[in-house]
Design an enzyme around this catalytic site. Structure first.
Site, PDB file in Angstrom:
ATOM      1  N   GLU A 196      44.079  50.451  35.352  1.00 22.56           N
ATOM      2  CA  GLU A 196      45.224  49.553  35.175  1.00 22.56           C
ATOM      3  C   GLU A 196      45.988  49.864  33.886  1.00 22.56           C
ATOM      4  O   GLU A 196      46.199  48.995  33.031  1.00 22.56           O
ATOM      5  CB  GLU A 196      44.770  48.082  35.225  1.00 22.56           C
ATOM      6  CG  GLU A 196      44.216  47.707  36.583  1.00 22.56           C
ATOM      7  CD  GLU A 196      43.976  46.209  36.759  1.00 22.56           C
ATOM      8  OE1 GLU A 196      44.168  45.445  35.790  1.00 22.56           O
ATOM      9  OE2 GLU A 196      43.607  45.805  37.884  1.00 22.56           O
ATOM     10  N   GLU A 319      40.334  48.357  43.963  1.00 26.91           N
ATOM     11  CA  GLU A 319      40.130  46.927  43.715  1.00 26.91           C
ATOM     12  C   GLU A 319      40.885  46.143  44.777  1.00 26.91           C
ATOM     13  O   GLU A 319      42.111  46.244  44.873  1.00 26.91           O
ATOM     14  CB  GLU A 319      40.609  46.523  42.310  1.00 26.91           C
ATOM     15  CG  GLU A 319      39.712  47.013  41.193  1.00 26.91           C
ATOM     16  CD  GLU A 319      40.058  46.420  39.834  1.00 26.91           C
ATOM     17  OE1 GLU A 319      40.565  45.264  39.795  1.00 26.91           O
ATOM     18  OE2 GLU A 319      39.819  47.095  38.821  1.00 26.91           O
TER      19      GLU A 319
END
Length: 515
Positions: A196, A319
């Site tokens: 991220e 995810e």
């Protein structure tokens, strides 16, 4: 008068037949040998240093009264073996970009403590580190997926980690590994280069990260790339298509094997609602975001197709899952939530989407394995339970490394307050033994739906089935009643004139096996 009554009877009969036809969904399935392989790695899992996933979940320590193998709970090991998990991602997540792997090797009493600034501000003693994780993966028979520290780490740190776990001998890091009682390398293939990077990994622009990625990826292997690592770039947040565009445009294909994507299912960020005390509106909204995965995968794949028509770079959804408010009385930073039939709907539909896009989607990781978000396992001291999501993933193991079969299905609508969603989701595959498996999900909270499949097209005669169902969407397994929801034999089908007619109840998951 008799003629009028006869006409009315015929009209009524014809109308009923037409309505009945409209109520039956035709699923067309071709027994083809041209489909892509559904990689087993689509069914991967995620274990972050978050809440009670590692400490108090997987890892209880060797001195615990809970039966364990080198500190890892035996009941969790057994459950994950039965689930046939193909890969396990560690140590994060956001945690990865503040984790320095050398803190977690060597004698446990000599390891420094660390404050987990991302999740609850707790202090960890680093007693679960690289050896502990990779040895666990060996016990489970699963591929490790290591997420590296790009946010606060260095190129040298990552390059040395690769040496430590992969080089046989002759390097300073391989000798350090041997000093720490591990003679042979583990041979880790899957590596995440940061996590991220658009957010907790450093709030970077895609252009900046693409350059940084190239630097890290270059030093992970030797000049000839003989290490054969599978390097995964930190990819887009949900619908950030520009991020994917930049990575695919700017990173040479010789330096990248996968691009990640993160997307969670929830009502809305600011107030996600309870994991168990939700209403119809909240359920519908959650399924809207879950089914959005179809659009996300399609559009990100289209961008990748433009720059990679040979399909060499994989889309990795590392995810995904449901995200709600934490359970009352628990630490907000621990992300502990229950798991209901709503989560079974998320799991079934999402996995069908991944299966159907298996030409480009080669890996995915449910967030997370134990005690965090849409977990497959929950623990409470010595107690352990398997969630509805666990059971769905176990039912779907039949698709591991099987060949995708092309299908068409025009789903009826699940409606709420004037909005519509497709009620039915499906995917199908043929395994190496020639068995055909069809996974079906009905997300409709109120209606059963009928499905018709032409058996003659498939050349099959015998059908068996498994169903996951419960009376209420909010139902879940508890430590007092851990088997409230579990798979059962499904008999809601019959064969008529070469066609398989199936009635799939409201909010259920069904897997059929045909011979």
């Amino acid at each position: 008068m008799k003629k009028i009554l006869l006409i009315l009877f015929i009209f009524t009969f014809c109308t009923q037949v037409i309505v009945a036809q409209k109520e039956t969904t035709v699923l067309t399935l071709k027994n083809s040998n041209d489909g892509p392989t559904i990689s087993k790695h689509i069914y991967g899992h995620f274990a972050e240093h978050l809440g009670k996933c590692i400490y108090g979940g997987f890892f209880v320590g060797e001195k615990s009264s809970i039966p364990n193998t080198k500190g890892v709970r035996n009941d969790i090991i057994t459950a994950l073996k039965e689930l046939k998990i193909p890969n396990l991602r560690w140590p994060g997540g956001c945690f990865a970009d503040t984790y320095h792997w050398k803190d977690g090797i060597g004698p446990k009493e000599d390891r420094p403590s660390i404050v987990n600034r991302w999740w609850g501000g707790t202090t960890e003693d680093n007693s679960f580190g690289t050896h502990d994780f990779l040895n666990l993966c060996e016990v489970l028979g699963t591929e490790p997926y290591l997420a590296s520290n790009v946010g606060s780490g260095t190129v040298q740190e990552l390059e040395q980690w690769v040496q430590y776990v992969n080089h046989d001998s002759g390097s300073p890091m391989s000798e350090l590994r041997k000093k720490n009682d591990r003679e042979k390398p583990w041979g880790v293939t899957f590596w995440g280069v940061g996590n991220e990077m658009w957010g907790c990994g450093g709030n970077m622009t895609p252009e900046y990260y693409a350059n940084l990625y190239k630097q890290y990826a270059t030093f992970m292997t030797d000049w000839s790339n003989n290490d054969k690592l599978f390097r995964i770039a930190s990819g887009a947040n949900v619908a950030d298509y520009h991020w994917t565009e930049v990575l695919m445009r700017d990173i040479p294909k010789s330096l990248i094997e996968g691009v990640a994507l993160h997307s969670y299912s929830f009502v809305k960020w600011e107030k996600k609602g309870s994991s168990t005390k939700f209403n119809e509106e909240q359920y519908f909204a959650t399924m809207q975001t879950a089914l959005k995965m179809e659009e996300l995968v399609t559009k990100h794949s289209d961008i990748m197709d433009k720059y990679d028509p040979e399909n060499k770079v994989a889309l990795i959804v590392d995810e995904w899952g449901g995200w709600y408010d934490v359970e009352e009385g628990t630490n907000p930073g621990f992300l502990y939530q229950q798991n209901t039939m709503r989560d079974a709907m998320i799991a079934g539909t999402t996995l069908n989407i991944f299966n159907n896009h298996s030409k480009r989607v080669k890996m995915a990781n449910l967030a997370q394995t134990v005690n965090v978000l849409q977990a497959v396992i929950l623990t409470e001291n010595e107690k352990m339970l398997l969630t509805p999501t666990y059971h769905v993933m176990k039912m779907y193991t039949v698709h591991h490394d099987a060949q995708l079969l092309p299908m068409t299905i025009n789903s009826p609508s699940y409606t709420h307050n004037g909005e519509k969603l497709p009620a039915l989701s499906a995917s199908a595959s043929k395994d190496k033994n020639g068995l055909i498996h069809i996974s079906l999900v009905n997300i409709d909270s109120k209606k059963d739906h009928k499905i018709e499949i032409d058996m003659q097209e498939l050349g099959i005669k015998n059908v068996t089935g498994t169903i996951l169902a419960s009376p209420k969407l909010q139902d879940h397994n508890t430590f007092d009643n851990p088997s409230k929801i579990k798979p059962a034999v499904f008999k809601g089908f019959e064969t008529k004139k070469g066609k398989l007619e199936i009635t799939i109840p409201a909010f259920t998951v069904v897997v059929l096996e045909t011979k």
